[in-house]
Write a protein that holds these residues in place. Structure first.
Motif, PDB file in Angstrom:
ATOM      1  N   ASP A 129      -4.786   7.344  -7.673  1.00 25.51           N
ATOM      2  CA  ASP A 129      -4.287   8.023  -8.878  1.00 25.51           C
ATOM      3  C   ASP A 129      -2.757   8.042  -8.989  1.00 25.51           C
ATOM      4  O   ASP A 129      -2.156   9.089  -9.227  1.00 25.51           O
ATOM      5  N   PRO A 130      -2.111   6.893  -8.839  1.00 23.52           N
ATOM      6  CA  PRO A 130      -0.655   6.890  -8.996  1.00 23.52           C
ATOM      7  C   PRO A 130      -0.289   7.072 -10.465  1.00 23.52           C
ATOM      8  O   PRO A 130      -1.125   6.850 -11.356  1.00 23.52           O
ATOM      9  N   ALA A 131       0.940   7.457 -10.722  1.00 27.95           N
ATOM     10  CA  ALA A 131       1.411   7.507 -12.104  1.00 27.95           C
ATOM     11  C   ALA A 131       1.363   6.089 -12.674  1.00 27.95           C
ATOM     12  O   ALA A 131       1.899   5.155 -12.073  1.00 27.95           O
ATOM     13  N   ALA A 132       0.702   5.917 -13.802  1.00 28.84           N
ATOM     14  CA  ALA A 132       0.456   4.585 -14.344  1.00 28.84           C
ATOM     15  C   ALA A 132       1.754   3.804 -14.561  1.00 28.84           C
ATOM     16  O   ALA A 132       1.837   2.612 -14.211  1.00 28.84           O
ATOM     17  N   ASP A 133       2.769   4.460 -15.128  1.00 25.28           N
ATOM     18  CA  ASP A 133       4.031   3.761 -15.387  1.00 25.28           C
ATOM     19  C   ASP A 133       4.666   3.269 -14.095  1.00 25.28           C
ATOM     20  O   ASP A 133       5.156   2.130 -14.021  1.00 25.28           O
ATOM     21  N   ASP A 134       4.653   4.125 -13.070  1.00 23.18           N
ATOM     22  CA  ASP A 134       5.239   3.739 -11.786  1.00 23.18           C
ATOM     23  C   ASP A 134       4.462   2.584 -11.156  1.00 23.18           C
ATOM     24  O   ASP A 134       5.049   1.638 -10.606  1.00 23.18           O
ATOM     25  N   ALA A 135       3.126   2.660 -11.226  1.00 18.63           N
ATOM     26  CA  ALA A 135       2.299   1.619 -10.635  1.00 18.63           C
ATOM     27  C   ALA A 135       2.518   0.276 -11.327  1.00 18.63           C
ATOM     28  O   ALA A 135       2.670  -0.761 -10.678  1.00 18.63           O
ATOM     29  N   GLU A 136       2.544   0.298 -12.639  1.00 15.85           N
ATOM     30  CA  GLU A 136       2.746  -0.948 -13.384  1.00 15.85           C
ATOM     31  C   GLU A 136       4.140  -1.529 -13.121  1.00 15.85           C
ATOM     32  O   GLU A 136       4.309  -2.751 -13.049  1.00 15.85           O
ATOM     33  N   ALA A 137       5.127  -0.646 -12.934  1.00 11.02           N
ATOM     34  CA  ALA A 137       6.474  -1.123 -12.621  1.00 11.02           C
ATOM     35  C   ALA A 137       6.498  -1.784 -11.247  1.00 11.02           C
ATOM     36  O   ALA A 137       7.182  -2.814 -11.055  1.00 11.02           O
ATOM     37  N   ARG A 138       5.750  -1.236 -10.275  1.00 12.75           N
ATOM     38  CA  ARG A 138       5.697  -1.835  -8.941  1.00 12.75           C
ATOM     39  C   ARG A 138       5.039  -3.191  -8.970  1.00 12.75           C
ATOM     40  O   ARG A 138       5.475  -4.129  -8.306  1.00 12.75           O
ATOM     41  N   VAL A 139       3.989  -3.310  -9.768  1.00 12.35           N
ATOM     42  CA  VAL A 139       3.302  -4.607  -9.888  1.00 12.35           C
ATOM     43  C   VAL A 139       4.233  -5.628 -10.529  1.00 12.35           C
ATOM     44  O   VAL A 139       4.338  -6.780 -10.065  1.00 12.35           O
ATOM     45  N   ALA A 140       4.945  -5.217 -11.575  1.00 12.76           N
ATOM     46  CA  ALA A 140       5.851  -6.130 -12.257  1.00 12.76           C
ATOM     47  C   ALA A 140       6.993  -6.555 -11.336  1.00 12.76           C
ATOM     48  O   ALA A 140       7.369  -7.731 -11.310  1.00 12.76           O
ATOM     49  N   ALA A 141       7.528  -5.619 -10.549  1.00 14.04           N
ATOM     50  CA  ALA A 141       8.615  -5.946  -9.644  1.00 14.04           C
ATOM     51  C   ALA A 141       8.159  -6.911  -8.561  1.00 14.04           C
ATOM     52  O   ALA A 141       8.885  -7.819  -8.158  1.00 14.04           O
ATOM     53  N   ASP A 142       6.928  -6.730  -8.107  1.00 16.59           N
ATOM     54  CA  ASP A 142       6.392  -7.616  -7.062  1.00 16.59           C
ATOM     55  C   ASP A 142       6.197  -9.032  -7.584  1.00 16.59           C
ATOM     56  O   ASP A 142       6.305  -9.999  -6.852  1.00 16.59           O
ATOM     57  N   ALA A 143       5.909  -9.148  -8.890  1.00 13.52           N
ATOM     58  CA  ALA A 143       5.635 -10.469  -9.471  1.00 13.52           C
ATOM     59  C   ALA A 143       6.917 -11.258  -9.746  1.00 13.52           C
ATOM     60  O   ALA A 143       6.857 -12.466 -10.002  1.00 13.52           O
ATOM     61  N   GLU A 144       8.061 -10.603  -9.725  1.00 16.69           N
ATOM     62  CA  GLU A 144       9.311 -11.288 -10.053  1.00 16.69           C
ATOM     63  C   GLU A 144       9.739 -12.246  -8.952  1.00 16.69           C
ATOM     64  O   GLU A 144       9.487 -12.020  -7.783  1.00 16.69           O
ATOM     65  N   VAL A 167      -2.813  -9.674   3.292  1.00 16.72           N
ATOM     66  CA  VAL A 167      -2.211 -10.557   2.287  1.00 16.72           C
ATOM     67  C   VAL A 167      -1.231  -9.731   1.462  1.00 16.72           C
ATOM     68  O   VAL A 167      -1.632  -8.734   0.850  1.00 16.72           O
ATOM     69  N   PRO A 168       0.046 -10.104   1.434  1.00 23.30           N
ATOM     70  CA  PRO A 168       1.028  -9.311   0.682  1.00 23.30           C
ATOM     71  C   PRO A 168       0.801  -9.406  -0.818  1.00 23.30           C
ATOM     72  O   PRO A 168       0.157 -10.322  -1.312  1.00 23.30           O
ATOM     73  N   GLY A 169       1.362  -8.438  -1.505  1.00 20.73           N
ATOM     74  CA  GLY A 169       1.234  -8.367  -2.952  1.00 20.73           C
ATOM     75  C   GLY A 169       0.902  -6.958  -3.362  1.00 20.73           C
ATOM     76  O   GLY A 169       0.349  -6.182  -2.573  1.00 20.73           O
ATOM     77  N   VAL A 170       1.255  -6.599  -4.601  1.00 15.06           N
ATOM     78  CA  VAL A 170       0.984  -5.268  -5.124  1.00 15.06           C
ATOM     79  C   VAL A 170       0.031  -5.392  -6.300  1.00 15.06           C
ATOM     80  O   VAL A 170       0.219  -6.249  -7.179  1.00 15.06           O
ATOM     81  N   ALA A 171      -1.015  -4.579  -6.297  1.00 10.88           N
ATOM     82  CA  ALA A 171      -2.022  -4.616  -7.361  1.00 10.88           C
ATOM     83  C   ALA A 171      -2.365  -3.204  -7.791  1.00 10.88           C
ATOM     84  O   ALA A 171      -2.330  -2.268  -6.989  1.00 10.88           O
ATOM     85  N   TYR A 172      -2.727  -3.078  -9.061  1.00  8.66           N
ATOM     86  CA  TYR A 172      -3.087  -1.770  -9.625  1.00  8.66           C
ATOM     87  C   TYR A 172      -4.295  -1.957 -10.523  1.00  8.66           C
ATOM     88  O   TYR A 172      -4.264  -2.705 -11.509  1.00  8.66           O
ATOM     89  N   ALA A 173      -5.408  -1.294 -10.164  1.00  5.19           N
ATOM     90  CA  ALA A 173      -6.646  -1.413 -10.946  1.00  5.19           C
ATOM     91  C   ALA A 173      -7.635  -0.364 -10.452  1.00  5.19           C
ATOM     92  O   ALA A 173      -7.456   0.220  -9.375  1.00  5.19           O
ATOM     93  N   PRO A 174      -8.701  -0.114 -11.217  1.00  3.76           N
ATOM     94  CA  PRO A 174      -9.728   0.853 -10.784  1.00  3.76           C
ATOM     95  C   PRO A 174     -10.524   0.323  -9.593  1.00  3.76           C
ATOM     96  O   PRO A 174     -10.730  -0.884  -9.438  1.00  3.76           O
TER      97      PRO A 174
END
Length: 255
Positions: free
Chosen positions: A240-255, A22-29
């Motif tokens: 353990d990705p860089a948090a800022d980079d991970a959150e940016a990827r999630v935000a870009a995927d949601a656009e 299932v496509p999509g980008v997610a970031y969480a523990p």
């Protein structure tokens, strides 16, 4: 596949690869899920409580009805593919051929838990040999076995609890009863070591639109709580990705 990646000026991180579902980008523990029956309860089970094979079979029938009714109740609370999959699991639990296999084992002198395992294993062998969609149902069979055993030994049925915080659910494999009621607001992605794109985990993940990667070697070696960046289209899980980079990827995927 597991790969070590070390960007310049950064610490080593791990990149796991599986089958994208299932496509999509997610970031969480990571929330690691183990779906086994209590070993202590199994060890304490005394099969001599049943006077003969017929009495043991009655106990099996009662456990089966409890498991099947549980699937039916869950099916009534969901819709679409999830309801169909759970209804199918209820039917599989009640399968007369499976009951016949267990009865044959009991009459040959096996104790109840051994008879259940042997009966299920017989069907696992058949389903595996058939391949394709039937082979994917092996996960369902093993889930049914665990639930029947739990009822027989007086332990809670195993399964996925309700997460309290956003997470990436990581498991060796997941059965329909584990995935049908998941909340996409809390379970941001699913990652399993086993399974394929036609498994019931994949079917329900699609319905819930949860990013999902299956068949991921090494998934269960991850430490609980490890931050994960899951790309359901690429089939990758980065630790353990860089948090800022991970959150940016999630935000870009949601656009």
């Amino acid at each position: 596949m597991v790969t070590e990646i070390t960007p310049p000026g950064d610490t080593a991180r791990t990149l796991l690869r599986g089958t994208p579902v299932v496509p999509g980008v997610a970031y969480a523990p990571a929330l690691l899920v183990h779906t086994e029956v209590s070993p202590d309860a199994v060890a304490a089970f005394d099969p001599s409580r049943y006077a003969d094979a017929e009495e043991a079979l009655e106990a099996y029938d009662a456990a089966v009805e409890g498991v099947a009714d549980g699937f039916a109740r869950k099916a009534a609370g969901v819709s679409g593919d999830a309801a169909q999959v759970l209804t199918a699991s209820a039917g599989l639990a009640r399968d007369k051929g499976l009951r016949g296999a267990v009865r044959k084992q009991l009459r040959s002198g096996e104790d109840l838990l051994a008879a259940v395992h042997a009966g299920v294993d017989q069907f696992v062998t058949v389903f595996t040999g058939m391949g394709g969609l039937m082979a994917e149902r092996v996960t369902d069979l093993l889930d049914i076995e665990r639930r029947i055993v739990a009822r027989l030994v007086g332990a809670p049925e195993p399964g996925v609890g309700t997460p309290e915080e956003p997470c990436v659910l990581v498991a060796e494999d997941l059965a329909p009863s584990d995935t049908a009621g998941l909340d996409p607001e809390l379970v941001r992605a699913l990652v399993t070591e086993r399974g394929g794109p036609t498994s019931h985990t994949a079917i329900i993940a699609r319905q819930l639109s949860i990013p999902c990667v299956v068949g991921t070697p090494g998934a269960m070696t991850l430490a609980a709580g490890t931050p994960l960046l899951v790309d359901g289209a690429a089939g990758t899980i980065e630790t353990d990705p860089a948090a800022d980079d991970a959150e940016a990827r999630v935000a870009a995927d949601a656009e």
